[in-house]
Design a protein around this motif. Structure first.
Motif, PDB file in Angstrom:
ATOM      1  N   SER A 134       0.843  -1.187   0.000  1.00 59.98           N
ATOM      2  CA  SER A 134       0.000   0.000   0.000  1.00 59.98           C
ATOM      3  C   SER A 134       0.885   1.246   0.000  1.00 59.98           C
ATOM      4  O   SER A 134       1.849   1.323   0.777  1.00 59.98           O
ATOM      5  N   LEU A 135       0.565   2.190  -0.854  1.00 55.91           N
ATOM      6  CA  LEU A 135       1.407   3.370  -1.052  1.00 55.91           C
ATOM      7  C   LEU A 135       1.607   4.143   0.251  1.00 55.91           C
ATOM      8  O   LEU A 135       0.645   4.578   0.887  1.00 55.91           O
ATOM      9  N   ASN A 136       2.874   4.271   0.629  1.00 53.72           N
ATOM     10  CA  ASN A 136       3.310   5.044   1.813  1.00 53.72           C
ATOM     11  C   ASN A 136       2.896   4.445   3.153  1.00 53.72           C
ATOM     12  O   ASN A 136       3.169   5.030   4.198  1.00 53.72           O
ATOM     13  N   ASP A 137       2.259   3.290   3.141  1.00 61.52           N
ATOM     14  CA  ASP A 137       1.811   2.681   4.393  1.00 61.52           C
ATOM     15  C   ASP A 137       2.993   2.025   5.112  1.00 61.52           C
ATOM     16  O   ASP A 137       3.507   0.999   4.672  1.00 61.52           O
ATOM     17  N   GLY A 141      10.423   8.178   5.976  1.00 61.92           N
ATOM     18  CA  GLY A 141      10.347   9.488   5.352  1.00 61.92           C
ATOM     19  C   GLY A 141      10.997   9.520   3.990  1.00 61.92           C
ATOM     20  O   GLY A 141      10.445  10.058   3.023  1.00 61.92           O
ATOM     21  N   GLY A 142      12.175   8.906   3.879  1.00 66.75           N
ATOM     22  CA  GLY A 142      12.884   8.869   2.612  1.00 66.75           C
ATOM     23  C   GLY A 142      12.146   8.077   1.553  1.00 66.75           C
ATOM     24  O   GLY A 142      12.118   8.458   0.374  1.00 66.75           O
ATOM     25  N   GLY A 168      13.212  14.816   6.365  1.00 61.86           N
ATOM     26  CA  GLY A 168      13.023  13.447   6.836  1.00 61.86           C
ATOM     27  C   GLY A 168      13.761  12.418   6.016  1.00 61.86           C
ATOM     28  O   GLY A 168      13.435  11.220   6.059  1.00 61.86           O
ATOM     29  N   VAL A 169      14.767  12.865   5.264  1.00 60.23           N
ATOM     30  CA  VAL A 169      15.505  11.979   4.357  1.00 60.23           C
ATOM     31  C   VAL A 169      16.945  11.843   4.841  1.00 60.23           C
ATOM     32  O   VAL A 169      17.590  12.840   5.165  1.00 60.23           O
ATOM     33  N   LEU A 174      19.059  11.182   0.275  1.00 55.46           N
ATOM     34  CA  LEU A 174      19.097  12.544  -0.259  1.00 55.46           C
ATOM     35  C   LEU A 174      19.942  12.611  -1.529  1.00 55.46           C
ATOM     36  O   LEU A 174      19.540  13.211  -2.530  1.00 55.46           O
ATOM     37  N   ALA A 175      21.115  11.988  -1.493  1.00 55.35           N
ATOM     38  CA  ALA A 175      21.995  11.979  -2.665  1.00 55.35           C
ATOM     39  C   ALA A 175      21.320  11.277  -3.838  1.00 55.35           C
ATOM     40  O   ALA A 175      21.403  11.740  -4.986  1.00 55.35           O
ATOM     41  N   THR A 176      20.634  10.168  -3.561  1.00 56.15           N
ATOM     42  CA  THR A 176      19.942   9.416  -4.612  1.00 56.15           C
ATOM     43  C   THR A 176      18.822  10.243  -5.233  1.00 56.15           C
ATOM     44  O   THR A 176      18.668  10.306  -6.458  1.00 56.15           O
TER      45      THR A 176
END
Length: 237
Positions: A134-137, A141-142, A168-169, A174-176
């Motif tokens: 399920s999306l984002n479930d 944060g990343g 929150g990453v 963050l680099a990716t």
């Protein structure tokens, strides 16, 4: 591409943005910075037509030479504007595949959508298992922010607001994300990164930095302005 003329925005009696005039040009990456509560996210939400915000009758929002003031949020999205969520919602029972199929009904073949999701997920280092959940479930944060970037890549809008895509990453994610956004960019697209921090800008090196403070556009400069802000803060601007 996008021109704001005398943009003044309020909620009830509280004025949030005050007479902002600016043109975002095609093919450039911008960053909008400023203290908490300065109006950065309000600007993006207003461009998308969020009904919470009242726009002055003297203000104009022009996208691709057309006044979009009267368009609904979905019409603005269809015209080529995208806004990522600061805090993406969980959609129980709906996978990223299903979500994108719904968004692109009649515009892209379901098999092509699946292939694109998998292609972009691999580049963003997202496992196949997550694509079937399920999306984002229960996502970190990343992971949530990576899903926002996938949606932007597949919908392929001309103008993108990435609202705190770095919040929150962790460092590796963050680099990716930054590397992926940089590859997404093209001479036909305009990206606006809304952020508090310089860390993602070190990767993207935006063409212009805009600083909003107390609802006003108070400073503009090249990407090195973010370094000055990191060292000295906003008080001296």
């Amino acid at each position: 591409m996008l021109t704001l003329k005398n943009l003044s925005v309020s909620i009830g009696d509280k004025k949030i943005l005050k007479k902002i005039t600016y043109t975002f040009e095609p093919g450039k990456i911008y960053a909008i910075m400023g203290p908490n509560g300065s109006g950065k996210s309000t600007l993006a939400a207003t461009v998308m037509g969020h009904p919470l915000y009242s726009v002055s009758s003297k203000s104009k929002i022009i996208f691709n030479k057309k006044n979009i003031d009267k368009l609904s949020p979905d019409e603005r999205a269809k015209s080529g504007i995208f806004l990522s969520f600061q805090t993406p919602l969980s959609l129980s029972g709906i996978t990223i595949y299903q979500f994108m199929r719904y968004a692109l009904t009649g515009r892209m073949d379901p098999l092509e959508i699946r292939q694109k999701v998998q292609e972009f997920a691999k580049k963003l280092k997202i496992s196949e298992d997550m694509l079937s959940r399920s999306l984002n479930d229960g996502f970190s944060g990343g992971e949530k922010k990576k899903m926002e970037v996938i949606q932007a890549a597949i919908l392929d809008p001309q103008f993108v607001f990435f609202d705190e895509i770095d919040t929150g990453v962790d460092v590796d994610a963050l680099a990716t994300i930054a590397k992926f956004i940089k590859k997404m960019h093209s001479p036909e697209k305009t990206f606006v990164i809304i952020t508090h921090y310089n860390r993602i800008l070190k990767y993207l090196k935006p063409d212009r930095i805009l600083v909003i403070k107390e609802g006003m556009l108070v400073k503009e400069g090249n990407w090195k302005l973010a370094q000055v802000i990191e060292k000295k803060g906003y008080d001296n601007l």
